[in-house]
Design a protein around this motif. Structure first.
Motif, mmCIF file in Angstrom:
data_model
loop_
_atom_site.group_PDB
_atom_site.id
_atom_site.type_symbol
_atom_site.label_atom_id
_atom_site.label_comp_id
_atom_site.label_asym_id
_atom_site.label_seq_id
_atom_site.Cartn_x
_atom_site.Cartn_y
_atom_site.Cartn_z
ATOM 1 N N SER A 83 0.829 -1.197 0.000
ATOM 2 C CA SER A 83 0.000 0.000 0.000
ATOM 3 C C SER A 83 0.865 1.249 0.000
ATOM 4 C CB SER A 83 -0.922 -0.005 1.226
ATOM 5 O OG SER A 83 -1.634 1.205 1.334
ATOM 6 N N THR A 84 0.238 2.359 -0.339
ATOM 7 C CA THR A 84 0.933 3.644 -0.249
ATOM 8 C C THR A 84 0.945 4.158 1.186
ATOM 9 O OG1 THR A 84 -1.137 4.785 -0.755
ATOM 10 C CG2 THR A 84 0.338 4.299 -2.597
ATOM 11 N N THR A 85 0.184 3.530 2.078
ATOM 12 C CA THR A 85 0.157 3.954 3.477
ATOM 13 C C THR A 85 1.211 3.192 4.255
ATOM 14 O OG1 THR A 85 -1.470 2.293 4.140
ATOM 15 C CG2 THR A 85 -2.315 4.390 3.311
ATOM 16 N N ALA A 86 1.692 3.771 5.331
ATOM 17 C CA ALA A 86 2.747 3.152 6.126
ATOM 18 C C ALA A 86 2.255 2.724 7.496
ATOM 19 C CB ALA A 86 3.911 4.129 6.282
ATOM 20 N N SER A 87 0.968 2.757 7.738
ATOM 21 C CA SER A 87 0.448 2.361 9.040
ATOM 22 C C SER A 87 -0.852 1.597 8.859
ATOM 23 C CB SER A 87 0.190 3.612 9.901
ATOM 24 O OG SER A 87 -0.935 4.320 9.414
ATOM 25 N N ASN A 88 -1.413 1.164 9.991
ATOM 26 C CA ASN A 88 -2.678 0.439 9.952
ATOM 27 C C ASN A 88 -3.855 1.359 9.668
ATOM 28 O OD1 ASN A 88 -1.680 -2.199 10.674
ATOM 29 N ND2 ASN A 88 -1.393 -1.428 12.758
ATOM 30 N N ILE A 101 -17.890 1.660 -15.119
ATOM 31 C CA ILE A 101 -16.553 1.215 -14.725
ATOM 32 C C ILE A 101 -16.551 0.639 -13.322
ATOM 33 C CG2 ILE A 101 -14.145 1.908 -14.376
ATOM 34 C CD1 ILE A 101 -14.582 4.123 -16.409
ATOM 35 N N GLY A 102 -16.902 1.463 -12.332
ATOM 36 C CA GLY A 102 -16.862 0.956 -10.948
ATOM 37 C C GLY A 102 -17.102 2.069 -9.949
ATOM 38 N N TYR A 103 -16.291 2.104 -8.904
ATOM 39 C CA TYR A 103 -16.503 3.053 -7.812
ATOM 40 C C TYR A 103 -15.170 3.627 -7.362
ATOM 41 C CZ TYR A 103 -21.037 0.738 -7.593
ATOM 42 O OH TYR A 103 -22.261 0.227 -7.919
ATOM 43 N N SER A 104 -15.237 4.794 -6.720
ATOM 44 C CA SER A 104 -14.007 5.405 -6.219
ATOM 45 C C SER A 104 -14.324 6.290 -5.025
ATOM 46 C CB SER A 104 -13.324 6.237 -7.308
ATOM 47 O OG SER A 104 -14.052 7.434 -7.549
ATOM 48 N N ILE A 105 -13.281 6.598 -4.277
ATOM 49 C CA ILE A 105 -13.335 7.572 -3.198
ATOM 50 C C ILE A 105 -12.343 8.667 -3.542
ATOM 51 C CG2 ILE A 105 -12.748 7.996 -0.778
ATOM 52 C CD1 ILE A 105 -13.818 5.230 -0.133
ATOM 53 N N ALA A 106 -12.787 9.894 -3.518
ATOM 54 C CA ALA A 106 -11.906 11.001 -3.883
ATOM 55 C C ALA A 106 -10.952 11.319 -2.751
ATOM 56 C CB ALA A 106 -12.725 12.239 -4.242
ATOM 57 N N LEU A 107 -9.708 11.643 -3.068
ATOM 58 C CA LEU A 107 -8.759 12.105 -2.056
ATOM 59 C C LEU A 107 -9.168 13.502 -1.601
ATOM 60 C CD1 LEU A 107 -5.384 10.991 -3.687
ATOM 61 C CD2 LEU A 107 -6.322 10.160 -1.527
ATOM 62 N N THR A 108 -9.185 13.719 -0.305
ATOM 63 C CA THR A 108 -9.562 15.044 0.216
ATOM 64 C C THR A 108 -8.504 15.543 1.175
ATOM 65 O OG1 THR A 108 -10.842 14.002 1.983
ATOM 66 C CG2 THR A 108 -12.029 14.619 -0.030
ATOM 67 N N GLU A 155 -8.079 2.349 0.681
ATOM 68 C CA GLU A 155 -6.657 2.128 0.420
ATOM 69 C C GLU A 155 -6.271 2.502 -1.005
ATOM 70 O OE1 GLU A 155 -5.532 -1.398 3.616
ATOM 71 O OE2 GLU A 155 -5.993 -1.955 1.539
ATOM 72 N N ASN A 156 -7.288 2.659 -1.852
ATOM 73 C CA ASN A 156 -7.043 3.068 -3.242
ATOM 74 C C ASN A 156 -7.736 4.393 -3.556
ATOM 75 O OD1 ASN A 156 -5.632 0.630 -4.757
ATOM 76 N ND2 ASN A 156 -7.139 -0.249 -3.337
ATOM 77 N N ALA A 157 -7.855 5.237 -2.533
ATOM 78 C CA ALA A 157 -8.508 6.539 -2.721
ATOM 79 C C ALA A 157 -7.847 7.304 -3.853
ATOM 80 C CB ALA A 157 -8.457 7.340 -1.425
ATOM 81 N N GLY A 158 -8.667 7.895 -4.700
ATOM 82 C CA GLY A 158 -8.167 8.608 -5.858
ATOM 83 C C GLY A 158 -8.135 7.764 -7.114
ATOM 84 N N VAL A 205 -10.104 4.593 -9.488
ATOM 85 C CA VAL A 205 -11.384 3.940 -9.768
ATOM 86 C C VAL A 205 -11.151 2.431 -9.745
ATOM 87 C CG1 VAL A 205 -13.270 3.629 -11.408
ATOM 88 C CG2 VAL A 205 -12.160 5.870 -11.176
ATOM 89 N N LEU A 206 -11.892 1.729 -8.906
ATOM 90 C CA LEU A 206 -11.802 0.273 -8.844
ATOM 91 C C LEU A 206 -12.978 -0.331 -9.600
ATOM 92 C CD1 LEU A 206 -10.688 -0.450 -5.166
ATOM 93 C CD2 LEU A 206 -9.291 -0.044 -7.198
ATOM 94 N N THR A 207 -12.686 -1.239 -10.506
ATOM 95 C CA THR A 207 -13.738 -1.844 -11.316
ATOM 96 C C THR A 207 -14.577 -2.793 -10.482
ATOM 97 O OG1 THR A 207 -12.397 -3.744 -11.990
ATOM 98 C CG2 THR A 207 -12.248 -1.738 -13.349
ATOM 99 N N ARG A 208 -15.734 -3.109 -11.013
ATOM 100 C CA ARG A 208 -16.635 -4.047 -10.344
ATOM 101 C C ARG A 208 -15.935 -5.388 -10.093
ATOM 102 N NH1 ARG A 208 -22.302 -4.767 -10.390
ATOM 103 N NH2 ARG A 208 -22.876 -6.951 -10.010
ATOM 104 N N SER A 209 -15.238 -5.904 -11.109
ATOM 105 C CA SER A 209 -14.593 -7.213 -10.953
ATOM 106 C C SER A 209 -13.478 -7.155 -9.908
ATOM 107 C CB SER A 209 -14.035 -7.706 -12.290
ATOM 108 O OG SER A 209 -13.049 -6.817 -12.787
ATOM 109 N N THR A 210 -12.745 -6.054 -9.865
ATOM 110 C CA THR A 210 -11.689 -5.905 -8.860
ATOM 111 C C THR A 210 -12.266 -5.936 -7.453
ATOM 112 O OG1 THR A 210 -10.246 -4.647 -10.337
ATOM 113 C CG2 THR A 210 -9.884 -4.371 -7.977
ATOM 114 N N LEU A 211 -13.352 -5.216 -7.255
ATOM 115 C CA LEU A 211 -13.980 -5.175 -5.935
ATOM 116 C C LEU A 211 -14.570 -6.533 -5.558
ATOM 117 C CD1 LEU A 211 -15.647 -1.659 -6.150
ATOM 118 C CD2 LEU A 211 -13.765 -2.330 -4.641
ATOM 119 N N GLU A 212 -15.185 -7.209 -6.502
ATOM 120 C CA GLU A 212 -15.732 -8.537 -6.210
ATOM 121 C C GLU A 212 -14.630 -9.514 -5.838
ATOM 122 O OE1 GLU A 212 -19.872 -8.553 -8.815
ATOM 123 O OE2 GLU A 212 -18.047 -9.438 -9.688
#
Length: 219
Positions: free
Chosen positions: A120-125, A212-219, A163-166, A168-175
């Protein structure tokens, strides 16, 4: 996190699938080394849990063939062998971690989370996006500091998106994050989980990208 479990002890494999599923992992299981190599050629996984004592080929050979093919999927070795040489050889051949049997299930889950953090791009839990905070170690979610109770699938879905904010994750990826092989998945299951999540999160937190799928925008 999608995990390929390579273990010929079916009782242990069943227990691992159940325990790791409760921890938010989607676990696919094969019992033979050749089946593991074929599965990894056919589909991507985030991590491999690889037993060294397989019936058709040694786990170290599986690891060697995987790395020779250029596959860098993280591998955590499981071994009943006490000799340090096996662990050293495994690490030298490209394993990322190992556990000796018998092992504590919580330790295995913790080690998988460490591997996930490396990827991940994050370094913590903790992952924080806007007012929403997710702690993978505590398996908790808060909104503006207030705890939010999420069923396992909703938690896994939110974790993948945050964990993938910013992105777009496809439907198949999320499933693939939510379900293991062989699980029956209704055609609208993902949409139902998204709908329930949206009711518990800030308005507009999860964005639909049509077709395509769904996403969460970075804020």
């Amino acid at each position: 996190m999608r995990v390929l479990l390579v273990e010929d002890d079916l009782s242990l494999a069943s227990g691992l699938e159940s325990a790791l599923g409760r921890e938010g992992f989607a676990v696919n299981h094969v019992a033979r080394g050749r089946d593991a190599l074929a599965a990894l050629r056919a589909e991507s996984h985030d991590t491999v849990i690889l037993d060294l004592g397989l019936p058709d080929m040694d786990g170290l050979q599986v690891l060697a063939e995987l790395r020779a093919a250029g596959d860098r999927t993280p591998v955590l070795l499981l071994t009943a062998r006490g000799e340090a040489d096996d662990k050293v050889v495994g690490l030298d051949r490209g394993a990322d971690d190992y556990l000796a049997k018998p092992f504590d299930m919580q330790e295995l889950a913790a080690r998988l989370r460490v591997i996930a953090r490396r990827l991940s791009t994050t370094a913590s839990n903790r992952v924080i996006v806007g007012a929403v905070a997710l702690d993978s170690a505590a398996h908790s979610v808060t909104v503006d500091g207030a705890p939010v109770q999420l069923p396992r699938r909703e938690y896994m879905l939110l974790k993948a998106l945050m964990e993938n904010a910013g992105k777009v994750l496809t439907r198949s990826t999320l499933e693939n994050h939510l379900y293991s092989w062989g699980e029956e998945v209704s055609s609208n299951a993902l949409e139902v989980h998204i709908h329930h999540l949206r009711r518990k999160l800030p308005e507009g937190f999860i964005r639909t990208v049509r077709g395509i799928g769904y996403s969460i925008a970075l804020t």
